[in-house]
Scaffold this motif. Sequence first.
Motif, PDB file in Angstrom:
ATOM      1  N   THR A 181      25.377  -0.594  32.490  1.00  0.00           N
ATOM      2  CA  THR A 181      25.095  -0.849  30.953  1.00  0.00           C
ATOM      3  C   THR A 181      26.008  -1.833  30.340  1.00  0.00           C
ATOM      4  O   THR A 181      26.643  -2.453  30.977  1.00  0.00           O
ATOM      5  CB  THR A 181      25.857   0.507  30.133  1.00  0.00           C
ATOM      6  OG1 THR A 181      27.229   0.564  30.419  1.00  0.00           O
ATOM      7  CG2 THR A 181      25.513   1.781  30.568  1.00  0.00           C
ATOM      8  N   ILE A 182      25.209  -2.110  29.125  1.00  0.00           N
ATOM      9  CA  ILE A 182      25.861  -3.486  28.663  1.00  0.00           C
ATOM     10  C   ILE A 182      25.918  -2.985  27.012  1.00  0.00           C
ATOM     11  O   ILE A 182      25.379  -2.009  26.491  1.00  0.00           O
ATOM     12  CB  ILE A 182      24.799  -4.798  28.387  1.00  0.00           C
ATOM     13  CG1 ILE A 182      23.496  -4.339  27.942  1.00  0.00           C
ATOM     14  CG2 ILE A 182      24.808  -5.244  29.945  1.00  0.00           C
ATOM     15  CD1 ILE A 182      22.626  -5.505  27.729  1.00  0.00           C
ATOM     16  N   GLY A 183      27.355  -3.659  26.520  1.00  0.00           N
ATOM     17  CA  GLY A 183      27.703  -3.189  25.098  1.00  0.00           C
ATOM     18  C   GLY A 183      28.330  -4.115  24.303  1.00  0.00           C
ATOM     19  O   GLY A 183      28.562  -5.092  25.011  1.00  0.00           O
ATOM     20  N   SER A 184      28.814  -4.022  23.271  1.00  0.00           N
ATOM     21  CA  SER A 184      29.714  -4.912  22.297  1.00  0.00           C
ATOM     22  C   SER A 184      29.199  -6.286  22.305  1.00  0.00           C
ATOM     23  O   SER A 184      29.689  -7.188  22.611  1.00  0.00           O
ATOM     24  CB  SER A 184      31.080  -4.795  23.136  1.00  0.00           C
ATOM     25  OG  SER A 184      31.680  -3.817  23.159  1.00  0.00           O
ATOM     26  N   MET A 185      27.746  -6.185  22.078  1.00  0.00           N
ATOM     27  CA  MET A 185      27.039  -7.612  22.127  1.00  0.00           C
ATOM     28  C   MET A 185      27.083  -8.275  20.764  1.00  0.00           C
ATOM     29  O   MET A 185      27.512  -7.807  19.645  1.00  0.00           O
ATOM     30  CB  MET A 185      25.591  -7.177  22.114  1.00  0.00           C
ATOM     31  CG  MET A 185      25.135  -6.595  23.520  1.00  0.00           C
ATOM     32  SD  MET A 185      25.750  -7.226  25.166  1.00  0.00           S
ATOM     33  CE  MET A 185      24.902  -8.688  24.958  1.00  0.00           C
ATOM     34  N   VAL A 186      27.180  -9.834  20.831  1.00  0.00           N
ATOM     35  CA  VAL A 186      27.396 -10.696  19.769  1.00  0.00           C
ATOM     36  C   VAL A 186      26.212 -11.528  20.115  1.00  0.00           C
ATOM     37  O   VAL A 186      26.012 -11.988  21.163  1.00  0.00           O
ATOM     38  CB  VAL A 186      28.641 -11.314  19.750  1.00  0.00           C
ATOM     39  CG1 VAL A 186      28.669 -12.112  18.400  1.00  0.00           C
ATOM     40  CG2 VAL A 186      29.897 -10.074  19.454  1.00  0.00           C
ATOM     41  N   ALA A 187      25.373 -11.537  19.026  1.00  0.00           N
ATOM     42  CA  ALA A 187      23.958 -12.405  19.442  1.00  0.00           C
ATOM     43  C   ALA A 187      24.069 -13.560  18.198  1.00  0.00           C
ATOM     44  O   ALA A 187      24.567 -13.559  17.087  1.00  0.00           O
ATOM     45  CB  ALA A 187      22.839 -11.515  19.203  1.00  0.00           C
ATOM     46  N   ALA A 188      23.165 -14.595  18.722  1.00  0.00           N
ATOM     47  CA  ALA A 188      23.043 -15.962  17.611  1.00  0.00           C
ATOM     48  C   ALA A 188      21.835 -16.215  17.843  1.00  0.00           C
ATOM     49  O   ALA A 188      21.087 -16.093  18.923  1.00  0.00           O
ATOM     50  CB  ALA A 188      24.012 -16.848  17.944  1.00  0.00           C
ATOM     51  N   ALA A 189      21.273 -16.788  16.837  1.00  0.00           N
ATOM     52  CA  ALA A 189      19.928 -17.403  16.898  1.00  0.00           C
ATOM     53  C   ALA A 189      19.714 -18.891  16.103  1.00  0.00           C
ATOM     54  O   ALA A 189      20.511 -18.934  15.250  1.00  0.00           O
ATOM     55  CB  ALA A 189      19.056 -16.387  16.291  1.00  0.00           C
ATOM     56  N   LEU A 190      18.931 -19.864  16.701  1.00  0.00           N
ATOM     57  CA  LEU A 190      18.729 -21.059  16.176  1.00  0.00           C
ATOM     58  C   LEU A 190      17.348 -21.615  16.062  1.00  0.00           C
ATOM     59  O   LEU A 190      16.717 -21.393  17.588  1.00  0.00           O
ATOM     60  CB  LEU A 190      19.587 -22.019  16.739  1.00  0.00           C
ATOM     61  CG  LEU A 190      21.248 -22.272  16.636  1.00  0.00           C
ATOM     62  CD1 LEU A 190      21.729 -23.193  17.449  1.00  0.00           C
ATOM     63  CD2 LEU A 190      21.365 -22.604  15.008  1.00  0.00           C
ATOM     64  N   LEU A 191      16.898 -21.929  14.938  1.00  0.00           N
ATOM     65  CA  LEU A 191      15.223 -22.115  15.252  1.00  0.00           C
ATOM     66  C   LEU A 191      15.373 -23.765  15.585  1.00  0.00           C
ATOM     67  O   LEU A 191      16.463 -24.452  15.520  1.00  0.00           O
ATOM     68  CB  LEU A 191      14.716 -22.039  13.847  1.00  0.00           C
ATOM     69  CG  LEU A 191      14.413 -20.521  13.511  1.00  0.00           C
ATOM     70  CD1 LEU A 191      13.915 -20.577  11.819  1.00  0.00           C
ATOM     71  CD2 LEU A 191      13.593 -19.866  14.237  1.00  0.00           C
TER      72      LEU A 191
END
Length: 271
Positions: A181-191
């Motif tokens: 499993t994976i969890g405690s995710m932090v995501a980021a996005a850049l165009l």
Amino acid sequence: MPLGGARFALPLALATVLLAGCSGTSDEPGRAEERDASASASPGPGGKGSGPSAGDQDTSEPDPARLPKTRAEARDLIGRVIAGPDSFGPGVVKRKPYESDPATWPVLGTDCVWQQRKPGHSVLATLTRSFEAPAEPGKGPVRLAAVVTVHRTREDAAWEMAESIEETMRCPTQQLRKGETIGSMVAAALLGGESAQDHSEDFLSEVGEFRSAELGGPHYYAWQQAQTLQFTVAVTGKGAKGRTEDEIDTFVSEAQGTMLSRLENAVEKQS
């Protein structure tokens, strides 16, 4: 649209979108690896990841005649672009099964469990390869994956990126496969063009925690995915005991940079 550079070094502090959630992928080849794989390389909040670098912007243009229009052309391009063991750096080897079944496509179910399904109509071809940095004294094995997907249109590829964000928001914890499993995710996005992100039209990264019945945990997890034209390119890195965040981020960023560079060379106009 410039394809941009191929190295990775964007601080997530510059990211314009930050999402607390999770991302998903399965250790089996497919888009789940693309999410589990595709490990994003930009340094994310709570992690040091790396992202495509902010070097001088490449002004190369794609040649329409070199863009794949059939499944056979898409498979050929993937074969020339997708990472091999050397793309991650010294010591990385193939892991069995090495390549995914081209007739499958990972889908995150309503139960937040990744499943293999038939690819949608928008996908011309997709392939995932699995790798490993073998265990060393005091260090467990690092599980790695690389994914290249060729869609029919640029819009189809952009929708895949949007769906990746939705998956992160929808499932705070995801089961990659039985016992993982994976969890405690932090995501980021850049165009493209934002905060010196010139390597692709859209870039996503995630860092979080990986737990495994075999390897224990929590261990560091990283995923990154870039989209340009009708293509998405993704890498995943799953840590183990004794492995640092920097080690995982280096594996991920090296492979992502190699594939983006190959993609640019495969479709740019020839002088």
